[in-house]
Write a protein that holds these residues in place. Structure first.
Motif, PDB file in Angstrom:
ATOM      1  N   ASP A 193       0.834  -1.221   0.000  1.00 52.72           N
ATOM      2  CA  ASP A 193       0.000   0.000   0.000  1.00 52.72           C
ATOM      3  C   ASP A 193       0.862   1.262   0.000  1.00 52.72           C
ATOM      4  OD1 ASP A 193      -2.473  -1.397   0.091  1.00 52.72           O
ATOM      5  OD2 ASP A 193      -2.116  -1.783   2.237  1.00 52.72           O
ATOM      6  N   VAL A 194       1.806   1.324  -0.918  1.00 51.79           N
ATOM      7  CA  VAL A 194       2.757   2.440  -0.964  1.00 51.79           C
ATOM      8  C   VAL A 194       2.190   3.586  -1.797  1.00 51.79           C
ATOM      9  CG1 VAL A 194       5.047   3.162  -1.691  1.00 51.79           C
ATOM     10  CG2 VAL A 194       4.717   0.900  -0.668  1.00 51.79           C
ATOM     11  N   ARG A 195       2.227   4.782  -1.216  1.00 47.06           N
ATOM     12  CA  ARG A 195       1.908   5.995  -1.981  1.00 47.06           C
ATOM     13  C   ARG A 195       3.188   6.817  -2.088  1.00 47.06           C
ATOM     14  NH1 ARG A 195      -2.269   8.351  -4.057  1.00 47.06           N
ATOM     15  NH2 ARG A 195      -3.652   6.780  -3.141  1.00 47.06           N
ATOM     16  N   LEU A 196       3.536   7.165  -3.329  1.00 52.97           N
ATOM     17  CA  LEU A 196       4.805   7.850  -3.583  1.00 52.97           C
ATOM     18  C   LEU A 196       4.671   9.354  -3.424  1.00 52.97           C
ATOM     19  CD1 LEU A 196       5.924   5.839  -6.750  1.00 52.97           C
ATOM     20  CD2 LEU A 196       6.583   5.455  -4.368  1.00 52.97           C
ATOM     21  N   ALA A 197       5.818  10.024  -3.386  1.00 52.20           N
ATOM     22  CA  ALA A 197       5.860  11.457  -3.107  1.00 52.20           C
ATOM     23  C   ALA A 197       5.094  12.274  -4.135  1.00 52.20           C
ATOM     24  CB  ALA A 197       7.325  11.921  -3.052  1.00 52.20           C
ATOM     25  N   HIS A 198       5.019  11.818  -5.399  1.00 54.01           N
ATOM     26  CA  HIS A 198       4.365  12.617  -6.432  1.00 54.01           C
ATOM     27  C   HIS A 198       3.037  12.029  -6.886  1.00 54.01           C
ATOM     28  CE1 HIS A 198       7.839  15.188  -6.594  1.00 54.01           C
ATOM     29  NE2 HIS A 198       8.632  14.155  -6.823  1.00 54.01           N
ATOM     30  N   GLY A 199       2.425  11.206  -6.030  1.00 56.71           N
ATOM     31  CA  GLY A 199       1.055  10.803  -6.296  1.00 56.71           C
ATOM     32  C   GLY A 199       0.836   9.388  -6.751  1.00 56.71           C
ATOM     33  N   ALA A 200       1.801   8.762  -7.410  1.00 52.27           N
ATOM     34  CA  ALA A 200       1.610   7.381  -7.855  1.00 52.27           C
ATOM     35  C   ALA A 200       1.547   6.463  -6.642  1.00 52.27           C
ATOM     36  CB  ALA A 200       2.744   6.956  -8.781  1.00 52.27           C
ATOM     37  N   CYS A 201       0.957   5.273  -6.839  1.00 58.24           N
ATOM     38  CA  CYS A 201       0.811   4.378  -5.698  1.00 58.24           C
ATOM     39  C   CYS A 201       0.931   2.921  -6.124  1.00 58.24           C
ATOM     40  CB  CYS A 201      -0.530   4.606  -4.999  1.00 58.24           C
ATOM     41  SG  CYS A 201      -1.967   4.141  -5.997  1.00 58.24           S
ATOM     42  N   VAL A 202       1.203   2.084  -5.133  1.00 59.67           N
ATOM     43  CA  VAL A 202       1.208   0.639  -5.312  1.00 59.67           C
ATOM     44  C   VAL A 202       0.060   0.114  -4.466  1.00 59.67           C
ATOM     45  CG1 VAL A 202       2.533  -1.491  -5.114  1.00 59.67           C
ATOM     46  CG2 VAL A 202       3.708   0.667  -5.606  1.00 59.67           C
ATOM     47  N   ALA A 203      -1.113  -0.024  -5.093  1.00 60.17           N
ATOM     48  CA  ALA A 203      -2.284  -0.477  -4.353  1.00 60.17           C
ATOM     49  C   ALA A 203      -2.122  -1.946  -3.964  1.00 60.17           C
ATOM     50  CB  ALA A 203      -3.539  -0.282  -5.199  1.00 60.17           C
ATOM     51  N   GLY A 204      -2.514  -2.268  -2.758  1.00 65.28           N
ATOM     52  CA  GLY A 204      -2.362  -3.643  -2.297  1.00 65.28           C
ATOM     53  C   GLY A 204      -0.900  -3.920  -2.002  1.00 65.28           C
ATOM     54  N   GLY A 205      -0.341  -4.901  -2.677  1.00 65.09           N
ATOM     55  CA  GLY A 205       1.046  -5.228  -2.397  1.00 65.09           C
ATOM     56  C   GLY A 205       1.770  -5.752  -3.617  1.00 65.09           C
ATOM     57  N   LEU A 206       3.085  -5.761  -3.520  1.00 59.00           N
ATOM     58  CA  LEU A 206       3.939  -6.315  -4.569  1.00 59.00           C
ATOM     59  C   LEU A 206       5.079  -7.057  -3.887  1.00 59.00           C
ATOM     60  CD1 LEU A 206       4.789  -6.461  -7.624  1.00 59.00           C
ATOM     61  CD2 LEU A 206       6.251  -4.503  -7.129  1.00 59.00           C
ATOM     62  N   ASP A 207       5.298  -8.284  -4.288  1.00 62.32           N
ATOM     63  CA  ASP A 207       6.388  -9.070  -3.732  1.00 62.32           C
ATOM     64  C   ASP A 207       7.307  -9.517  -4.849  1.00 62.32           C
ATOM     65  OD1 ASP A 207       5.677  -9.483  -0.788  1.00 62.32           O
ATOM     66  OD2 ASP A 207       3.815 -10.049  -1.806  1.00 62.32           O
ATOM     67  N   ALA A 254       5.515   9.481 -14.965  1.00 61.79           N
ATOM     68  CA  ALA A 254       4.621   8.569 -14.248  1.00 61.79           C
ATOM     69  C   ALA A 254       5.114   8.268 -12.841  1.00 61.79           C
ATOM     70  CB  ALA A 254       4.474   7.260 -15.040  1.00 61.79           C
ATOM     71  N   GLY A 255       6.428   8.441 -12.581  1.00 62.55           N
ATOM     72  CA  GLY A 255       6.962   8.214 -11.240  1.00 62.55           C
ATOM     73  C   GLY A 255       7.888   7.025 -11.123  1.00 62.55           C
ATOM     74  N   LYS A 256       8.414   6.535 -12.254  1.00 63.08           N
ATOM     75  CA  LYS A 256       9.291   5.352 -12.205  1.00 63.08           C
ATOM     76  C   LYS A 256      10.556   5.638 -11.399  1.00 63.08           C
ATOM     77  CE  LYS A 256       9.670   5.183 -16.676  1.00 63.08           C
ATOM     78  NZ  LYS A 256       8.852   6.381 -16.961  1.00 63.08           N
ATOM     79  N   THR A 257      11.199   6.773 -11.675  1.00 64.62           N
ATOM     80  CA  THR A 257      12.413   7.122 -10.926  1.00 64.62           C
ATOM     81  C   THR A 257      12.092   7.326  -9.452  1.00 64.62           C
ATOM     82  OG1 THR A 257      13.458   8.130 -12.870  1.00 64.62           O
ATOM     83  CG2 THR A 257      14.261   8.821 -10.704  1.00 64.62           C
ATOM     84  N   THR A 258      10.955   7.950  -9.172  1.00 64.21           N
ATOM     85  CA  THR A 258      10.544   8.160  -7.774  1.00 64.21           C
ATOM     86  C   THR A 258      10.387   6.824  -7.056  1.00 64.21           C
ATOM     87  OG1 THR A 258       9.401  10.214  -8.367  1.00 64.21           O
ATOM     88  CG2 THR A 258       8.789   9.173  -6.282  1.00 64.21           C
ATOM     89  N   LEU A 259       9.792   5.842  -7.736  1.00 66.17           N
ATOM     90  CA  LEU A 259       9.611   4.525  -7.124  1.00 66.17           C
ATOM     91  C   LEU A 259      10.960   3.871  -6.833  1.00 66.17           C
ATOM     92  CD1 LEU A 259       7.932   2.143  -6.181  1.00 66.17           C
ATOM     93  CD2 LEU A 259       7.752   1.383  -8.565  1.00 66.17           C
ATOM     94  N   LEU A 260      11.891   3.924  -7.792  1.00 67.58           N
ATOM     95  CA  LEU A 260      13.205   3.318  -7.581  1.00 67.58           C
ATOM     96  C   LEU A 260      13.956   4.014  -6.442  1.00 67.58           C
ATOM     97  CD1 LEU A 260      14.464   2.602 -11.215  1.00 67.58           C
ATOM     98  CD2 LEU A 260      13.377   1.039  -9.605  1.00 67.58           C
TER      99      LEU A 260
END
Length: 562
Positions: free
Chosen positions: A344-358, A373-379
């Motif tokens: 349930d991660v919400r990133l600094a610029h609005g994108a999110c990982v709903a639920g979970g990712l393993d 889209a926020g790829k660099t922010t996620l990394l």
């Protein structure tokens, strides 16, 4: 007079004494030219010399017409408004003042005859897929790819006679690359482009190959150049083989000459010892035999020297382009081991990982999405450089992150000193040995990071991260092919094939992603979700995937497909 670029006896050396050009002569006329060469050969330096951003040590650069230059690393003041970055803010302000009823003379002078300045600016942004940006937003609100397109839009508005593009597809998503390809295809003047993007280089009219400080021209696009170069290299290798055979022959004949000389010496000595003839006669025969054998030996030595010289000349014609040699440490991850958890991660610029990712074991994940889209922010969030707004991010293994901007190095330190920062316990010899595998041998390892080309900086950054301990079992790469020549991209692909850890790669380079054996495709478009290569066209603003047309260089996406 048509636009052109002429470089005469051009010489340039970096402040640390590293030579780049010594008496280079080259001319570029109307049409599209792809400038290619290995990393560090001087491609970006040549464009900067033509643009006037660098001053040659000797020689001249003459440009007929106005020059527009899109550098490899686009840097814009984040406080600028879009219209300021486009260079139309003053005319736009004057137009708005006149439309509001202010008839001051300075407004008409500032506007001139450019009454449609705002419409042209918006149309140019629309052509490059930036219609959503508008003219009043700030540069700081744009992604890296959008910043590249904004700089290109500013150049297109100016319509320079000579356009210089240095790795223009860096940071561009697949949709934006199509826009760039269309602009390149329609360019009417002189265009010189440096790129590792095959699709782009297949749009040019000719290739200028910068190798060993000289430029060789090849008619046609990059595919035609590869065929011509392969034929040249095959012929050059045949000449080398013939020259090597000649050297071996001359060595055998020289050895025979030495044997004959030794035999004659022994025969003369035997006759002398036996005293079968008068001394004066035997002495004369001995001298004559030695002179004859000596002359034969000298002739053979000269022939061997000539054969070696022909071999050296033949060998110079054979390319021995150094390629990056990445020696990744042993980093195996068992298939069932947990590597990364996102909840349930919400990133600094609005994108999110709903639920979970393993992420488990040695999975290979392609992280894709449109610019911004926020790829660099996620990394960066996974790497611990940014904190999530909410949710859980947990890495269960050692990780390393190779950032898009390659800002890991200290420009004032040498390559070796930068690597030592990441491995303080490593010996000097170990650091030097590691750097040699990344082509920083001897004095090259002592060069300051600020003087490195884009590809050299990539190699130095990768060397620093790989030498750091512990070795990474999760490796994250953000647009890793941006600054690499094609040979280095192939070598990086080969290295990643042998990497046994988990891999997350954010890239718009679809052929590269496919070449490294991606096992999962993740699309970041507001939310992070699983996808597949067959859905990429529609997801990224294009259509269904098809084979591209090499004649036009169009990307493998069909406009308007359902």
């Amino acid at each position: 007079m048509s636009a052109s670029v002429t470089c005469t006896s051009l010489s340039f050396t970096w402040p640390d004494g590293t030579p780049v050009f010594d008496g280079l002569d080259v001319t570029f006329g109307p049409g599209r030219t792809g400038l290619v060469g290995v990393n560090g050969s001087g491609k970006s330096t040549l464009l900067k010399l033509i643009a006037g951003r660098l001053v040659p040590a000797d020689g001249t650069v003459r440009v007929a017409g106005e020059v527009g230059h899109l550098p490899q690393n686009v840097t814009l003041d984040t406080r600028l408004r879009v219209d300021e970055a486009l260079g139309v803010s003053a005319r736009r302000a004057a137009l708005h003042a006149i439309e509001a009823g202010d008839a001051a003379e300075e407004h008409f002078e500032a506007l001139g005859d450019d009454w449609d300045v705002e419409e042209r600016a918006l149309a140019t942004l629309g052509e490059l897929g930036l219609a959503h940006v508008g003219l009043d937003r700030t540069v700081g609100e744009l992604s890296g790819g959008e910043s590249v397109l904004l700089r290109l839009a500013a150049l297109l508005l100016r319509r320079p006679d000579v356009l210089l593009l240095d790795e223009p597809t860096n940071n561009l998503d697949l949709y934006a690359r199509r826009r760039l390809y269309a602009a390149v295809r329609s360019w009417p003047g002189v265009l010189i482009v440096v790129s590792h993007d095959r699709e782009l280089l297949d749009l040019v009219d000719q290739i200028a190959d910068l190798h060993a400080g000289e430029v060789t021209r090849y008619g046609g696009n990059f595919s035609a150049y590869e065929e011509a170069l392969a034929a040249e290299q095959e012929a050059a290798e045949r000449v080398v083989r013939a020259a090597e055979a000649d050297v071996r022959k001359q060595r055998r004949e020289l050895a025979d000459a030495h044997v004959k000389l030794a035999r004659r010496k022994r025969y003369g000595q035997k006759m002398w010892d036996n005293k079968r003839e008068p001394k004066i006669v035997m002495g004369a025969r001995k001298r004559a035999a030695q002179e004859s054998a000596g002359k034969h030996r000298i002739v053979q030595e000269e022939r061997l020297a000539e054969a070696r010289e022909r071999l050296d000349e033949a060998a110079e014609a054979v390319r021995d382009d150094e390629e990056i040699r990445v020696d990744l440490p042993y980093t195996a991850v068992p298939p069932g081991r947990s590597v990364l958890t996102l909840r349930d991660v919400r990133l600094a610029h609005g994108a999110c990982v709903a639920g979970g990712l393993d992420l488990h074991g040695p999975e290979r994940v392609a992280l894709i999405g449109r610019n911004g889209a926020g790829k660099t922010t996620l990394l960066r969030t996974v790497a611990g450089e940014l904190s999530p707004v909410s949710g859980e991010v947990r890495a269960h293994v050692p990780l390393r992150f190779l950032p898009q901007r390659l800002d890991v190095l200290d420009g004032e330190l040498s390559v070796a000193e930068n690597v030592a920062r990441f491995a303080p316990d490593a010996t000097r010899n170990r650091i030097r040995a590691r750097l040699a595998r990344f082509l920083f041998r001897g004095a090259r390892a002592d060069r300051k990071a600020a003087t490195l080309s884009g590809g050299e900086r990539f190699r130095a950054t990768l060397a620093a991260l790989m030498l750091a301990e512990p070795a990474p079992q999760l490796l994250m790469l953000d647009e890793p092919t941006n600054n690499l020549d094609m040979a280095s991209v192939r070598q990086l692909t080969s290295a990643l094939e042998s990497y046994e850890g988990a891999l997350i790669v954010a890239s718009h380079d679809l052929p590269f992603l496919e070449s490294i054996g991606v096992t999962r495709w993740l699309l970041l478009d507001g939310e992070l979700r699983e996808t597949g290569p067959e859905q990429l066209g529609q997801a990224l603003g294009g259509g269904s995937r098809e084979g591209h047309d090499p004649a036009t260089g169009v990307l493998p996406w069909r406009e308007g497909a359902a």
